[in-house]
Design a protein around this motif. Structure first.
Motif, PDB file in Angstrom:
ATOM      1  N   HIS A  25      45.542   8.681  -0.709  1.00  0.00           N
ATOM      2  CA  HIS A  25      45.693   9.559   0.440  1.00  0.00           C
ATOM      3  C   HIS A  25      44.446  10.446   0.525  1.00  0.00           C
ATOM      4  O   HIS A  25      44.173  11.215  -0.398  1.00  0.00           O
ATOM      5  CB  HIS A  25      46.910  10.475   0.288  1.00  0.00           C
ATOM      6  N   SER A  38      45.558  11.673  -4.421  1.00  0.00           N
ATOM      7  CA  SER A  38      45.534  12.496  -3.214  1.00  0.00           C
ATOM      8  C   SER A  38      44.343  13.442  -3.246  1.00  0.00           C
ATOM      9  O   SER A  38      44.063  14.070  -4.274  1.00  0.00           O
ATOM     10  CB  SER A  38      46.835  13.304  -3.117  1.00  0.00           C
ATOM     11  N   ARG A  80      45.549   6.718   4.769  1.00  0.00           N
ATOM     12  CA  ARG A  80      46.266   6.234   3.592  1.00  0.00           C
ATOM     13  C   ARG A  80      45.915   4.766   3.366  1.00  0.00           C
ATOM     14  O   ARG A  80      46.044   3.945   4.271  1.00  0.00           O
ATOM     15  CB  ARG A  80      47.778   6.409   3.778  1.00  0.00           C
ATOM     16  N   LEU A 111      44.820  12.358   8.131  1.00  0.00           N
ATOM     17  CA  LEU A 111      45.184  11.665   6.900  1.00  0.00           C
ATOM     18  C   LEU A 111      44.896  10.180   7.051  1.00  0.00           C
ATOM     19  O   LEU A 111      45.315   9.549   8.028  1.00  0.00           O
ATOM     20  CB  LEU A 111      46.677  11.862   6.607  1.00  0.00           C
TER      21      LEU A 111
END
Length: 239
Positions: free
Chosen positions: A187, A22, A232, A230
């Motif tokens: 992420h 992340s 992903r 975001l």
């Protein structure tokens, strides 16, 4: 929220945890600037999303330099999420994990002093005596090869009961994990500005990455969260 639990589980296939990396970055790929104060890349809504992800994992890993620069707590913030973990027999927050070559971690760092959960420090096997001298009994120090090997670290975490690992940086750690080919989920949150400083730390450093142009990752989610977005990804399967 959904974390693609339909994907093949690496801990079943390889005896290691599922690795979720992340990061929050500027539009020009920086995770910080060169100033003394920590650069805020995210927003409150996204920080709550990160807290939700933290509550879903068994361990959180950052590099020793991130501990020195940012002094993160690495705890689940939400009372409700901590209570939900406890109700299922888990500790309120995940295990804290770091990597270090030297053990130069301040004894009053929040990594070592906040929360009541387990702390594990991985170091090159040849350096563990020096690292243990520096860390003392504040954390478990484990040798992970010379040089430090991601696969060895992951196998040890799995033996400790870690099925899902969240990797939160910084640049050297992101580079090490991405280059290892052992990241199962990525992420990346993009902030709506550019840093523009030549010396600013970037998401990753130069390396030979398996996720190159010939092996494009698969985009599984795009989500606006206020003024950030975001993305992903999961790596492409060779099968």
């Amino acid at each position: 929220m959904g974390f693609d639990r339909f994907l093949c589980s690496p801990e079943v296939m390889t005896g290691r945890p599922h690795v979720l990396l992340s990061a929050a970055v500027s539009l020009d790929g920086c995770i910080d600037d060169v100033g003394r104060e920590r650069l805020i890349l995210s927003n409150d809504a996204d920080l709550d999303r990160v807290d939700e992800v933290r509550a879903s994992v068994d361990a959180i890993l950052v590099g020793a330099n991130t501990i020195r620069c940012d002094d993160p707590r690495l705890l689940v913030r939400s009372d409700a999420r901590r209570a939900a973990r406890v109700a299922t027999g888990r500790p309120p927050s995940p295990v804290k994990v770091t990597l270090t070559r030297t053990g130069k971690i301040a004894p009053d760092s929040r990594f070592l002093t906040t929360g009541e959960g387990e702390r594990v420090v991985y170091a090159p096997t040849s350096a563990i005596a020096d690292v243990r001298d520096r860390i003392g009994d504040a954390a478990t120090v484990v040798g992970a090869g010379d040089p430090l090997d991601v696969a060895t670290l992951l196998a040890d975490l799995r033996r400790r009961g870690v099925r899902r690992l969240m990797v939160e940086g910084g640049s050297e750690v992101h580079t090490l994990f991405m280059a290892s080919g052992l990241v199962d989920e990525l992420h990346v949150v993009f902030a709506p500005f550019l840093v523009g400083q030549p010396g600013a730390p970037r998401f990753v450093n130069a390396a030979e990455f398996p996720q190159g142009p010939g092996r494009r990752m698969r985009l599984v989610e795009t989500r606006p969260i206020g003024d950030v977005v975001l993305l992903r990804y999961v790596p492409c399967s060779d099968t």
